[in-house]
Design a protein around this motif. Structure first.
Motif, PDB file in Angstrom:
ATOM      1  N   LEU A  96       0.840  -1.200   0.000  1.00 22.26           N
ATOM      2  CA  LEU A  96       0.000   0.000   0.000  1.00 22.26           C
ATOM      3  C   LEU A  96       0.872   1.245   0.000  1.00 22.26           C
ATOM      4  O   LEU A  96       2.033   1.205   0.394  1.00 22.26           O
ATOM      5  CB  LEU A  96      -0.920   0.034   1.222  1.00 22.26           C
ATOM      6  CG  LEU A  96      -0.252   0.172   2.594  1.00 22.26           C
ATOM      7  CD1 LEU A  96      -1.167   0.875   3.555  1.00 22.26           C
ATOM      8  CD2 LEU A  96       0.167  -1.191   3.136  1.00 22.26           C
ATOM      9  N   GLN A  97       0.252   2.324  -0.482  1.00 26.04           N
ATOM     10  CA  GLN A  97       0.915   3.631  -0.348  1.00 26.04           C
ATOM     11  C   GLN A  97      -0.015   4.545   0.449  1.00 26.04           C
ATOM     12  O   GLN A  97       0.138   4.659   1.655  1.00 26.04           O
ATOM     13  CB  GLN A  97       1.278   4.182  -1.719  1.00 26.04           C
ATOM     14  CG  GLN A  97       2.465   3.407  -2.313  1.00 26.04           C
ATOM     15  CD  GLN A  97       2.907   3.964  -3.647  1.00 26.04           C
ATOM     16  OE1 GLN A  97       2.778   5.145  -3.921  1.00 26.04           O
ATOM     17  NE2 GLN A  97       3.444   3.096  -4.486  1.00 26.04           N
ATOM     18  N   CYS A  98      -1.026   5.145  -0.179  1.00 27.09           N
ATOM     19  CA  CYS A  98      -1.906   6.030   0.605  1.00 27.09           C
ATOM     20  C   CYS A  98      -2.837   5.228   1.505  1.00 27.09           C
ATOM     21  O   CYS A  98      -3.327   5.728   2.509  1.00 27.09           O
ATOM     22  CB  CYS A  98      -2.715   6.949  -0.305  1.00 27.09           C
ATOM     23  SG  CYS A  98      -4.140   6.158  -1.082  1.00 27.09           S
ATOM     24  N   GLY A  99      -3.121   3.977   1.133  1.00 25.45           N
ATOM     25  CA  GLY A  99      -3.936   3.106   1.972  1.00 25.45           C
ATOM     26  C   GLY A  99      -5.433   3.203   1.735  1.00 25.45           C
ATOM     27  O   GLY A  99      -6.201   2.479   2.363  1.00 25.45           O
ATOM     28  N   CYS A 101      -7.334   2.291  -0.773  1.00 24.75           N
ATOM     29  CA  CYS A 101      -7.947   1.091  -1.352  1.00 24.75           C
ATOM     30  C   CYS A 101      -7.750  -0.144  -0.472  1.00 24.75           C
ATOM     31  O   CYS A 101      -8.350  -1.180  -0.718  1.00 24.75           O
ATOM     32  CB  CYS A 101      -7.331   0.809  -2.718  1.00 24.75           C
ATOM     33  SG  CYS A 101      -5.585   0.285  -2.613  1.00 24.75           S
ATOM     34  N   CYS A 133      -6.575   0.423  -7.401  1.00 20.89           N
ATOM     35  CA  CYS A 133      -5.600   1.151  -6.583  1.00 20.89           C
ATOM     36  C   CYS A 133      -4.983   2.236  -7.467  1.00 20.89           C
ATOM     37  O   CYS A 133      -4.564   1.964  -8.581  1.00 20.89           O
ATOM     38  CB  CYS A 133      -4.506   0.206  -6.089  1.00 20.89           C
ATOM     39  SG  CYS A 133      -3.210   1.086  -5.184  1.00 20.89           S
ATOM     40  N   ARG A 134      -4.941   3.443  -6.943  1.00 20.75           N
ATOM     41  CA  ARG A 134      -4.399   4.536  -7.739  1.00 20.75           C
ATOM     42  C   ARG A 134      -2.904   4.747  -7.484  1.00 20.75           C
ATOM     43  O   ARG A 134      -2.274   5.581  -8.120  1.00 20.75           O
ATOM     44  CB  ARG A 134      -5.154   5.830  -7.418  1.00 20.75           C
ATOM     45  CG  ARG A 134      -6.578   5.819  -7.921  1.00 20.75           C
ATOM     46  CD  ARG A 134      -7.393   6.942  -7.322  1.00 20.75           C
ATOM     47  NE  ARG A 134      -8.767   6.930  -7.804  1.00 20.75           N
ATOM     48  CZ  ARG A 134      -9.720   6.142  -7.322  1.00 20.75           C
ATOM     49  NH1 ARG A 134      -9.443   5.286  -6.343  1.00 20.75           N
ATOM     50  NH2 ARG A 134     -10.943   6.186  -7.802  1.00 20.75           N
ATOM     51  N   CYS A 135      -2.326   4.021  -6.527  1.00 17.17           N
ATOM     52  CA  CYS A 135      -0.947   4.325  -6.111  1.00 17.17           C
ATOM     53  C   CYS A 135       0.099   3.259  -6.436  1.00 17.17           C
ATOM     54  O   CYS A 135       1.230   3.599  -6.749  1.00 17.17           O
ATOM     55  CB  CYS A 135      -0.876   4.511  -4.600  1.00 17.17           C
ATOM     56  SG  CYS A 135      -1.959   5.726  -3.901  1.00 17.17           S
ATOM     57  N   THR A 136      -0.232   2.003  -6.277  1.00 12.72           N
ATOM     58  CA  THR A 136       0.844   1.012  -6.104  1.00 12.72           C
ATOM     59  C   THR A 136       1.319   0.330  -7.376  1.00 12.72           C
ATOM     60  O   THR A 136       2.398  -0.254  -7.391  1.00 12.72           O
ATOM     61  CB  THR A 136       0.390  -0.119  -5.168  1.00 12.72           C
ATOM     62  OG1 THR A 136      -0.669  -0.839  -5.814  1.00 12.72           O
ATOM     63  CG2 THR A 136      -0.095   0.402  -3.836  1.00 12.72           C
TER      64      THR A 136
HETATM   65  S1  FES Z   1      -2.637   2.558  -1.922  1.00 18.72           S
HETATM   66 FE1  FES Z   1      -3.453   4.469  -2.582  1.00 18.72          FE
HETATM   67  S2  FES Z   1      -5.193   3.913  -3.746  1.00 18.72           S
HETATM   68 FE2  FES Z   1      -4.231   2.046  -3.298  1.00 18.72          FE
END
Ligand code: FES
Ligand code: FES
Length: 175
Positions: A96-99, A101, A133-136
Motif C-alpha cells: 500500500l501507499q496512501c492506503g 484502497c 488502486c491509484r498508487c501502487t
Molecule cells: S494505496 Fe493508494 S489507492 Fe491504493
C-alpha cells in the motif's frame, strides 16, 4: 425499519430508512471507518466487506439486505497489534501507499483465500480486477496476496470464526 446483523462479531441493531446503503450504515451508524467510499457506483472496490463469507460491494448493498447476515470489515479481521495474515502480508510486502484502497483489497483477498486453495498470478490478478488502486501499480498487492496464501493456516480463517478479533492472540477469537 430495524435491521439486525452481526458486525465484526457483535450483534447490532440499527434503525434505518429502507433506501440507506450498507456502506453508509457501517461507516456512520456502526463506526466502521475502514469501509472506504471511492466511487459509490460499484467500480472501485474500496467499500468491499465480507458478508456471510462473500466479498460484496457495500455501496451497492441496501442496509435492509444485510438483515440477519454476518458482516466483516477490515476492523474485524485483526488489530494493529494482532493483524490478520492478509494485513501482515500487506505490511511486509509494502502493498500500500496512501492506503485508501487497502481495506477493500484486504477484505477481497481474505474472502478469496477462504474460497480457493491455489491460484497462479494471472488468476489472482483477475480475481482482484474489481478493486482499483491509484498508487501502487498492483505488483506488491499481488505479492501480499501470494504471501498471505503461503502463510495462512486454519487458525487464520477469521471468516470461519465469525470475525471480531479480540486482539489478545492471533487466531484465538471465538474459540
Ligand atoms: S494505496 Fe493508494 S489507492 Fe491504493
Ligand atoms: S465505493 Fe463501492 S465500489 Fe467504489
Amino acid at each position: 425499519m430495524k435491521v439486525r446483523l452481526t458486525v465484526n462479531g457483535e450483534d447490532r441493531e440499527v434503525e434505518v430508512e429502507p433506501r440507506r446503503l450498507l456502506s453508509d450504515v457501517l461507516r456512520h451508524e456502526l463506526d466502521c471507518q475502514g469501509v472506504h467510499l471511492g466511487c459509490e457506483h460499484g467500480v472501485c472496490g474500496a467499500c468491499t466487506v465480507i458478508m456471510d463469507g462473500v466479498a460484496v460491494r457495500s455501496c451497492l448493498t441496501l442496509a435492509p439486505q444485510a438483515e440477519g447476515t454476518t458482516v466483516l470489515t477490515t476492523e474485524g479481521l485483526g488489530t494493529p497489534e494482532h493483524p490478520s495474515v492478509v494485513q501482515r502480508a500487506f505490511k511486509t510486502e509494502h502493498g500500500l501507499q496512501c492506503g485508501f484502497c487497502t481495506p477493500g483489497f484486504v477484505c477481497a483477498i481474505t474472502a478469496m483465500l477462504d474460497d480457493v486453495d491455489e491460484m497462479d498470478d494471472g488468476e489472482l490478478r483477475e480475481a482482484l480486477a474489481g478493486n482499483i488502486c491509484r498508487c501502487t501499480g498492483y505488483a506488491n498487492i499481488v505479492k501480499a496476496a501470494r504471501r498471505a496464501a503461503a502463510e495462512r493456516d486454519e487458525s487464520d480463517s477469521v471468516i470461519r470464526q465469525g470475525g471480531g478479533c479480540c486482539g489478545e492472540q492471533r487466531g484465538c477469537c471465538n474459540g
